[in-house]
Each structure stands twice: as C-alpha cells, then as structure tokens.
Scaffold this motif. Structure first.
Motif, mmCIF file in Angstrom:
data_model
loop_
_atom_site.group_PDB
_atom_site.id
_atom_site.type_symbol
_atom_site.label_atom_id
_atom_site.label_comp_id
_atom_site.label_asym_id
_atom_site.label_seq_id
_atom_site.Cartn_x
_atom_site.Cartn_y
_atom_site.Cartn_z
ATOM 1 N N VAL A 108 16.169 2.123 -8.409
ATOM 2 C CA VAL A 108 15.606 1.315 -9.914
ATOM 3 C C VAL A 108 14.730 0.118 -9.479
ATOM 4 O O VAL A 108 13.571 -0.254 -10.367
ATOM 5 N N ALA A 109 14.934 -0.649 -8.606
ATOM 6 C CA ALA A 109 14.607 -1.933 -8.184
ATOM 7 C C ALA A 109 12.976 -1.829 -8.277
ATOM 8 O O ALA A 109 12.472 -2.561 -8.927
ATOM 9 N N LEU A 110 12.397 -1.032 -7.373
ATOM 10 C CA LEU A 110 10.919 -1.044 -7.163
ATOM 11 C C LEU A 110 10.127 -0.626 -8.428
ATOM 12 O O LEU A 110 9.110 -1.193 -8.843
ATOM 13 N N TRP A 111 10.951 0.317 -9.361
ATOM 14 C CA TRP A 111 10.252 0.807 -10.616
ATOM 15 C C TRP A 111 10.495 -0.503 -11.525
ATOM 16 O O TRP A 111 9.546 -0.645 -12.303
ATOM 17 N N THR A 112 11.301 -1.282 -11.547
ATOM 18 C CA THR A 112 11.429 -2.584 -12.250
ATOM 19 C C THR A 112 10.138 -3.489 -11.873
ATOM 20 O O THR A 112 9.681 -3.922 -12.783
ATOM 21 N N VAL A 113 9.857 -3.774 -10.627
ATOM 22 C CA VAL A 113 9.091 -4.816 -10.331
ATOM 23 C C VAL A 113 7.665 -4.180 -10.837
ATOM 24 O O VAL A 113 6.824 -4.827 -11.228
ATOM 25 N N ILE A 114 7.289 -2.763 -10.722
ATOM 26 C CA ILE A 114 6.179 -2.303 -11.012
ATOM 27 C C ILE A 114 6.094 -2.437 -12.591
ATOM 28 O O ILE A 114 4.888 -2.590 -13.139
ATOM 29 N N LEU A 115 6.930 -2.380 -13.389
ATOM 30 C CA LEU A 115 6.941 -2.416 -14.777
ATOM 31 C C LEU A 115 6.643 -3.880 -15.271
ATOM 32 O O LEU A 115 5.770 -4.197 -15.992
ATOM 33 N N VAL A 116 7.212 -4.958 -14.338
ATOM 34 C CA VAL A 116 7.098 -6.223 -14.596
ATOM 35 C C VAL A 116 5.310 -6.558 -14.389
ATOM 36 O O VAL A 116 4.814 -7.063 -15.050
ATOM 37 N N TRP A 130 19.221 -3.292 -12.976
ATOM 38 C CA TRP A 130 17.666 -3.260 -12.835
ATOM 39 C C TRP A 130 17.343 -3.577 -11.360
ATOM 40 O O TRP A 130 16.220 -3.187 -10.801
ATOM 41 N N LEU A 131 17.632 -4.628 -10.940
ATOM 42 C CA LEU A 131 17.346 -5.389 -9.524
ATOM 43 C C LEU A 131 18.316 -5.028 -8.631
ATOM 44 O O LEU A 131 18.121 -5.521 -7.467
ATOM 45 N N PHE A 149 3.629 -9.745 -4.102
ATOM 46 C CA PHE A 149 4.515 -10.634 -3.323
ATOM 47 C C PHE A 149 5.351 -11.896 -3.908
ATOM 48 O O PHE A 149 6.507 -11.810 -3.729
ATOM 49 N N ASP A 150 4.780 -12.607 -5.076
ATOM 50 C CA ASP A 150 5.443 -13.546 -5.665
ATOM 51 C C ASP A 150 6.689 -12.966 -6.620
ATOM 52 O O ASP A 150 7.937 -13.505 -6.419
ATOM 53 N N LEU A 151 6.568 -11.802 -7.187
ATOM 54 C CA LEU A 151 7.546 -11.206 -7.751
ATOM 55 C C LEU A 151 8.597 -10.652 -7.209
ATOM 56 O O LEU A 151 9.783 -10.982 -7.639
ATOM 57 N N ILE A 152 8.348 -10.073 -5.869
ATOM 58 C CA ILE A 152 9.343 -9.466 -5.036
ATOM 59 C C ILE A 152 10.038 -10.682 -4.260
ATOM 60 O O ILE A 152 11.209 -10.512 -4.216
ATOM 61 N N TYR A 153 9.407 -11.710 -4.014
ATOM 62 C CA TYR A 153 10.251 -12.809 -3.561
ATOM 63 C C TYR A 153 10.931 -13.507 -4.516
ATOM 64 O O TYR A 153 12.125 -13.735 -3.914
ATOM 65 N N TRP A 156 11.958 -12.934 -15.742
ATOM 66 C CA TRP A 156 12.457 -11.624 -15.799
ATOM 67 C C TRP A 156 13.645 -11.350 -14.873
ATOM 68 O O TRP A 156 14.564 -10.475 -15.478
ATOM 69 N N ARG A 157 13.658 -12.324 -13.893
ATOM 70 C CA ARG A 157 15.176 -11.877 -13.099
ATOM 71 C C ARG A 157 16.621 -12.208 -14.136
ATOM 72 O O ARG A 157 17.165 -11.616 -13.966
ATOM 73 N N PHE A 158 16.014 -13.299 -14.704
ATOM 74 C CA PHE A 158 17.087 -13.764 -15.876
ATOM 75 C C PHE A 158 17.446 -12.768 -16.936
ATOM 76 O O PHE A 158 18.535 -12.642 -17.249
ATOM 77 N N MET A 159 16.300 -12.285 -17.280
ATOM 78 C CA MET A 159 16.635 -11.239 -18.603
ATOM 79 C C MET A 159 17.166 -10.007 -17.908
ATOM 80 O O MET A 159 17.685 -9.131 -18.869
ATOM 81 N N LEU A 160 16.823 -9.610 -16.756
ATOM 82 C CA LEU A 160 17.274 -8.248 -16.300
ATOM 83 C C LEU A 160 18.833 -8.659 -15.552
ATOM 84 O O LEU A 160 19.020 -7.348 -14.751
ATOM 85 N N THR A 161 19.218 -9.613 -15.508
ATOM 86 C CA THR A 161 20.576 -9.893 -14.676
ATOM 87 C C THR A 161 21.822 -8.731 -15.209
ATOM 88 O O THR A 161 21.795 -8.678 -16.573
ATOM 89 N N ASP A 162 22.428 -8.379 -14.485
ATOM 90 C CA ASP A 162 23.482 -7.327 -14.892
ATOM 91 C C ASP A 162 24.437 -8.039 -15.746
ATOM 92 O O ASP A 162 24.892 -9.190 -15.750
#
Length: 318
Positions: free
Chosen positions: A176-184, A170-171, A253-257, A145-151
């Motif tokens: 916006v970042a917290l809402w992105t993590v929530i959606l993922v 997104w990140l 935790f893993d997603l945020i890290y 998801w980090r790769f897919m959401l890269t600017d």
C-alpha cells in the motif's frame, strides 16, 4: 576663419551626419543586449548544473569515499549496478511509480483545469485552494500527511473507523505504501499542472467552439475535436515535465524521505532514493555517481523518444 571656410566646415559636418555611424547595427545591438540578459542564467546553469553533471559523470569511473581518496575503477561501477538486486528493484519501483503517477496526475490536472474554466460561484477561491498545496514545502507536506496517515491515531483511519470501513496501514504495508505516496504526490502537484492546462485552454480561440456549436457538436465532441488537438503542445509539456520530475526525484524524493524512508521492505525505494543512500549513508560516491549517470541517460533517451514520436507536441495529424 573666413565665411567660405565656415561654409565648407558646415558642409563637411552635414555630410558626416548623413553617413551611417560606424559600429554595431541595431540588430547586433539587440542581440548583444539579449545575450547580456541571458548571461546570468547561463552562468548559473553552467556552475550549478553542467559542471556538477560532468563531475558526476567522471566520478562514476572511480571509487571514492568522499574524503579525497580516489581509485580508478573503469567500468566496474557500471557493471556492478546490473548485478545489484536492490538497484534493479529500485528501477522497477521507479517504472511503476512513473507509469502510475504520470497519467493519473495528467488526467486529474486536466479535469480540474476544465472545471475551473466553468462559470460557477467562487471559482476563483476554488482555483486558489487547488493551487495552494504546491506553494507548501514538500517536507512540510510529508510530515502533515505522515501524521494524518498514522495507524490507529491518524485522522484518516479514525474517519474510516467512524464510517465502519477498512483501515489499512497506509505507510506500513509494502503493498500500500507506494500507492499512498503516489496519491499524496497527485494531491501536491495537481494544482501546478492545472494552471499550465488553464493557460493552454486560454490560448484556444473562442471561434473554434462557436463553430463546433453551430455544427451541433456536444460537450464531448467539442472536447475531442477542438480542445484535445489544440492542447497537444501543452499536454506534451506536462507529460515531459512530470516524467522528468518523477524520475529525478523532484516530485518524490522529499515525500519518500519524510514519510517512508524507502520502506517498508524497500517498497518505496525509488532509484534516486537508492542513489542517495549509496552516496550519503554508505559513502559509495563513485558507485552512486555511476547510477546517477545511468539514470540521466535513461531520461535523455526517453525525452528523445517523446520528441521523435510527437515532434514536441505536434503530431502527424496536425
């Protein structure tokens, strides 16, 4: 041996066989077998959960650098956390995270469970596809998801550009970042909770729906008067597990890290992530243990309140 002696010996043996054997009763033997089956789990929970929790609780009263150096601090670590602005900010972020993620995950999972219960073509394939993200490692999910959401170069923003729609960071945007993590997180966990809801729906007898149909109840009325009341124990379980997972970091935790490292501007730094930073980045093990104990206490209080209000999913109207 005479014939009379043989007869007497045979009679004594028959009398002994007729008496109940000394030792454990059947119920006691079954209980003993049950305890033997439970023993490995009890030992595992004691060694890997109970003992570390007690050690962490005790460590909260000391200052430690992780190299065997301990200094008694009393309540110093606990008083420090209430004046630590970053810790208080992480608690506020955690509350927002939980109060948004939990109902969103609940609604989406229940809707999907109702969907996959319908008799539509390829429903088994759809059910498998919805559950598939949950079997993937959260670290892998975070990297993808980090790769897919890269600017600019991420596939999500490229698709939005193609559709002439705004392309947020997104990140990289604190708003916006917290809402992105929530959606993922919702995308990752919805399949698991969907299966739990499906199991709960399957336990509802078909006769209730047939009676509702005879009474002229439509789809919404049948859901509100039949499905929802009988699904309350399952709903309680889903809410409890999702809240505990969100606060403890099992779902975040893993997603945020991987995706944000707690940034930008600490906007995704949950309480559990800040505790991790204090312990393993700054070496403040005693302070981190005190904060972890405080977080566990909040979880216990929230769990007790949920049990008191719902009686474990059995409401007063039940």
């Amino acid at each position: 041996m005479s014939a009379g002696s043989l007869a007497k010996h045979a009679g004594d043996s028959s009398a002994q066989q007729g008496r109940p054997a000394k030792g454990l009763s059947r119920r006691q033997r079954e209980a003993f077998a049950a305890y033997l089956f439970l023993l490995p789990d009890v030992l595992g929970l004691t060694i890997f959960l109970a003992v570390p929790m007690l050690f962490s609780l005790g460590l909260g009263f000391f200052e430690s650098d992780g190299f065997g150096n301990f200094a008694f601090a009393g309540l110093g670590n606990y008083t420090q956390m209430f004046s630590d602005e970053q810790f208080l900010a992480s608690l506020r972020t955690t509350l927002l995270y939980v109060f948004v993620l939990t109902p969103l995950l609940f609604i989406v999972s229940l809707a999907l469970a109702l969907l996959v219960r319908q008799k539509i073509p390829l429903i088994g394939v759809l059910r498998s596809m919805l559950f598939m993200p949950y079997v993937i490692s959260l670290v892998v999910v975070g990297f993808v998801w980090r790769f897919m959401l890269t600017d600019q170069v991420g596939i999500v923003n490229q698709l939005l550009q193609f559709l002439h729609l705004p392309t947020p960071s997104w990140l990289g945007d604190p708003n916006v970042a917290l809402w992105t993590v929530i959606l993922v997180n919702v995308w990752f966990g919805m399949g698991y909770y969907m299966i739990i809801f499906v199991a709960g729906l399957q336990d509802i007898p078909r006769e209730y729906y047939e009676a509702a149909e005879i009474d002229g109840a439509g789809g919404w009325n049948a859901f509100w008067n039949v499905t929802w009341p009988l699904l309350k124990p399952t709903s309680f379980f889903v809410l409890l597990v999702s809240i505990v997972s969100s606060v403890s970091g099992a779902q975040g935790f893993d997603l945020i890290y991987v995706m944000t490292k707690g940034g930008p501007a600490q906007s995704t730094s949950l309480g559990i992530f800040y505790i991790y930073q204090q312990a393993f980045q700054f070496g403040h093990y005693g302070y981190a243990a005190a904060m972890a104990s405080f977080l566990v206490g909040i979880l216990l209080i929230a769990t007790l309140i949920m049990f008191a209000l719902t009686k474990g999913g059995r409401f007063e109207s039940d």
